[in-house]
Design an enzyme around this catalytic site. Structure first.
Site, PDB file in Angstrom:
ATOM      1  N   ARG A 114       0.838  -1.187   0.000  1.00 26.12           N
ATOM      2  CA  ARG A 114       0.000   0.000   0.000  1.00 26.12           C
ATOM      3  C   ARG A 114       0.881   1.248   0.000  1.00 26.12           C
ATOM      4  NH1 ARG A 114      -3.189  -3.042  -1.506  1.00 26.12           N
ATOM      5  NH2 ARG A 114      -5.254  -3.581  -0.659  1.00 26.12           N
ATOM      6  N   HIS A 162       0.189  -0.268 -10.149  1.00 26.24           N
ATOM      7  CA  HIS A 162      -0.599  -1.141  -9.268  1.00 26.24           C
ATOM      8  C   HIS A 162      -1.110  -2.374 -10.021  1.00 26.24           C
ATOM      9  CE1 HIS A 162      -3.065  -1.024  -5.303  1.00 26.24           C
ATOM     10  NE2 HIS A 162      -2.890  -2.277  -5.704  1.00 26.24           N
ATOM     11  N   GLU A 173      -3.749   7.148  -5.944  1.00 18.20           N
ATOM     12  CA  GLU A 173      -3.808   6.399  -7.193  1.00 18.20           C
ATOM     13  C   GLU A 173      -5.069   6.728  -7.967  1.00 18.20           C
ATOM     14  OE1 GLU A 173      -1.219   2.610  -5.489  1.00 18.20           O
ATOM     15  OE2 GLU A 173      -3.358   2.355  -5.864  1.00 18.20           O
TER      16      GLU A 173
END
Length: 320
Positions: free
Chosen positions: A239, A287, A268
């Site tokens: 994270r 990601h 993000e």
């Protein structure tokens, strides 16, 4: 049963099938709806009883506007986009996919490290640009080549993914240290549990595999970086908010941290003002550690099973 998929494209850009879900009811799949609060979310949910979402938020306001909702199924492990407490107040069950990508996320973490150590992508590009054929020497390398055998890896968070990463690193001949609140016999077989300060002091490479909690937020900061070896490598595909990004950028630019491999950032999609975008020796990917087809198929299968179990009156993977 009316089922709405709000943002299906990330889970299934076209290489999977929605057929198992479609067998459960009247299904409408939208590729994208909105990643921020929007009237379109309420409009598309309408009178649906089951809402399937990945990153499209389901707020208190949306829940109030869509009174038929009985189940919210998240196509992911994280469910922070849902107002779970309010959903519970309204008798709405929220389910997620807790375990689908252990091996592939560990694989990706080590892949980030491999790219830092060998710079394969860079050298492939230079060869294709003609550098090798026109070079005076038989071979060349533009960055230091790093051998990992015999070096020490520190893993913060030795859960399922941390253990999978530890097994790969051990097979490469690395010593593995770990900081983990919930220690286990399985963990002791593949790593040495140590204090976080010792992990910082002795590790050549540090992996973040811990969940984001109030205690772990900002765990990598100027103070903890100061405790690390000069030239340490940092890998994070857990994270983004685990890292104070300006502090890491400063450490990269000064050389205190040799390199970072990141698949996550604090906001993000990444924003243009993120200091890590211009930091030295920092790899950032969007990601995608979880995104192998095999892992996404497991997400699909588990989500379908979550919905089936709910329909049968025995819900599983409930988070609220």
């Amino acid at each position: 049963m009316k089922i709405i998929v709000l943002d299906g494209i990330t889970e299934n850009p076209g290489d999977l099938s929605w057929s198992a879900l479609q067998a459960l009811g009247e299904v409408t799949v939208y590729e994208r709806t909105s990643y921020i609060e929007s009237p379109l979310i309420k409009e598309r949910i309408g009178d649906a009883e089951i809402v399937v979402t990945n990153k499209t938020p389901i707020s208190k306001e949306t829940i109030d506007c869509c009174p038929n909702i009985k189940l919210i199924a998240v196509l992911a492990t994280g469910y922070n986009v849902i107002d779970c407490e309010y959903a519970k107040e309204k008798g709405i069950t929220v389910v997620n996919v807790p375990n689908y990508g252990t091996q592939v996320v560990a694989q990706y973490a080590v892949s980030l490290l491999m790219e830092i150590c060998s710079h394969i992508g860079h050298h492939d590009q230079t060869v294709k640009e003609g550098t090798w054929e026109n070079h005076i020497d038989w071979c060349y390398w533009d960055y230091p080549m790093i051998e990992l055998f015999g070096k020490t890896a520190g893993i913060i968070g030795l859960g399922r993914i941390g253990q999978a990463t530890a097994r790969i690193l051990s097979a490469m001949g690395m010593k593995v240290l770990a900081d983990e609140t919930h220690q286990s016999e399985e963990g002791r077989k593949i790593a040495e549990y140590v204090s976080m300060d010792r992990l910082f002091a002795e590790s050549d490479v540090i992996f973040l595999h811990c969940p984001l909690t109030p205690e772990s937020e900002g765990i990598i900061n100027k103070n903890t970086i100061s405790k690390m070896k000069d030239g340490v490598i940092l890998i994070n595909n857990s994270r983004g908010p685990l890292i104070v990004e300006q502090d890491l950028a400063d450490a990269l630019n000064s050389g205190k941290v040799y390199a970072a491999g990141l698949d996550v950032v604090s906001t993000e999609p990444v924003t243009a003002d993120n200091p890590l975008l211009k930091a030295k020796n920092c790899i950032i990917t969007p990601h995608i550690s979880w995104a192998a087809k095999e892992a996404r198929q497991r997400i699909m299968d588990i989500t379908v099973n979550n919905i089936k179990a709910f329909m049968e009156g025995s819900p599983v993977n409930v988070v609220n």
